[in-house]
Scaffold this motif. Structure first.
Motif, PDB file in Angstrom:
ATOM      1  N   ALA A 178       0.847  -1.206   0.000  1.00  9.95           N
ATOM      2  CA  ALA A 178       0.000   0.000   0.000  1.00  9.95           C
ATOM      3  C   ALA A 178       0.878   1.249   0.000  1.00  9.95           C
ATOM      4  N   GLU A 184      -2.486   2.073   6.351  1.00 14.12           N
ATOM      5  CA  GLU A 184      -2.622   0.647   6.067  1.00 14.12           C
ATOM      6  C   GLU A 184      -1.288  -0.072   6.238  1.00 14.12           C
ATOM      7  N   HIS A 362      -0.299  -4.548  -6.157  1.00 12.54           N
ATOM      8  CA  HIS A 362      -0.750  -3.515  -5.221  1.00 12.54           C
ATOM      9  C   HIS A 362      -0.274  -2.166  -5.743  1.00 12.54           C
TER      10      HIS A 362
END
Length: 365
Positions: A178, A184, A362
């Motif tokens: 992230a 996060e 991601h």
């Protein structure tokens, strides 16, 4: 008022048309330039993100041959293997093996804690040559992945002073999940740490280091100074409020140094301080600043004691700032290791590809 002729109208029209064409040409060039710059930045971010993983593996392999020794200032530090477990030159240890267990899950597009816990248990069941005492106790007491975090808390309750460095050594891949979300990253770093090391010191160290890695990946520029101390301090808002002042002081101690002060370093706090101290107290060469990665990793190993782990921790942040290109060629050709005992060896190139796959799963928003 002068009457306009047909010729005047045509001339004016062509002037507007020409201006519109020129404006369109300029806009297209600006868009292409922005796209090119965005592409270059994206490639640089990928290089630094993979650098975090490879840098950690490089530090691990470099320190493996000196584990639990105290190399003198005149002793050559080389990626020679050996050590107490007979590592091959360039072979990584349990530090990177456990990081790969995390990375394998991230590369699927997931950050599921049970999947990571399952990989940890599979790794342990294969009988690793080297495994930390706290990690052994927790993994050896859990029957299923869902039990792992509970067992880790039970270990902490029974051993309230035990806070080993076994979670911090493997945190390099966490930031890749992230890059645009520090909250996060902090949550996940703490949760993954807590699978085996639930002590607040372990959690805080992993949060701070993972966030520093994220900052280096996303903001470092090769031709600009990078503030290592600020990158670590900037994560303080994500640790428990009652521990912020203490960690601020611990960071200051590490920056002041000298690095040799942080030996022994099996405790997560001194391992954290040792890695940071080696980084900030190693000068960046004027001619080739990226050689700082090599020099700082050698300095990390020279601190002594848990040399592979301190260098693995340092290598993650160094690689996140300098990128894969800063890892010396003679190290790159040697870096390799296992996922778990008895598995097919993983090369440094394959580890880089795995890191790239994890990042692509991601993407930064």
């Amino acid at each position: 008022m002068t009457d306009l002729t047909i010729t005047d109208f045509v001339g004016t029209a062509w002037w507007f048309i020409g201006g519109a064409i020129l404006l369109g040409f300029i806009i297209q060039n600006v868009k292409k330039r922005r796209a090119r710059m965005a592409g270059e930045r994206s490639r640089a971010v990928f290089d630094r993100a993979t650098g975090a993983v490879l840098g950690s593996a490089a530090g691990d392999a470099l320190g493996a041959g000196y584990e639990f020794t105290n190399p003198g200032p005149d002793r050559e530090i080389a990626m020679k293997g050996g050590g107490g477990f007979g590592w091959a030159p360039g072979e990584w240890t349990d530090d990177t093996q456990m990081a790969v267990a995390i990375l394998d899950v991230i590369a699927t597009g997931s950050s599921d804690l049970d999947a990571i816990a399952s990989n940890f248990l599979t790794w342990y069941a294969a009988g690793p040559a080297d495994v930390g005492n706290q990690t052994r106790s927790v993994l050896g007491s859990a029957a299923i992945p869902e039990d792992l975090a509970v067992v880790a808390v039970a270990f902490m309750d029974a051993n309230p002073e035990a806070a080993g460095n076994g979670a911090l050594m493997r945190t390099a891949p966490v930031a890749l999940t992230a890059l645009d979300d520090r909250t996060e990253i902090a949550r996940l770093a703490g949760s993954i740490a807590s699978l085996t090391h639930a002590h607040p010191d372990s959690v805080a160290a992993c949060v701070l280091w993972s966030l520093a890695i994220q900052e280096a990946i996303t903001t470092a520029e090769p031709d600009q100074a990078f503030d290592w101390e600020a990158a670590v301090r900037n994560g303080l808002e994500h640790v428990a409020e009652d521990s912020m002042e203490r960690w601020d002081e611990l960071i200051a101690e590490a920056v002041t140094g000298p690095p040799g002060l942080f030996n022994p370093n099996g405790w997560v706090v001194t391992a954290f301080q040792a890695a940071l101290s080696a980084i900030v107290n190693t000068p960046e060469p004027a001619e080739q600043p990226s050689d700082h990665l090599r020099d700082a990793l050698i300095a990390a190993v020279r601190i002594g004691h848990d040399t592979d782990t301190v260098a693995a921790i340092a290598g993650a942040l160094l690689g996140a700032r300098w990128g894969t290109g800063a890892i010396p060629d003679e190290w790159n050709t040697l870096i390799h290791g296992d996922r778990r005992r008895g598995s097919e060896p993983v090369t440094g190139t394959e580890l880089e590809q795995l890191a790239r796959k994890a990042l692509s799963q991601h993407p930064k928003q």
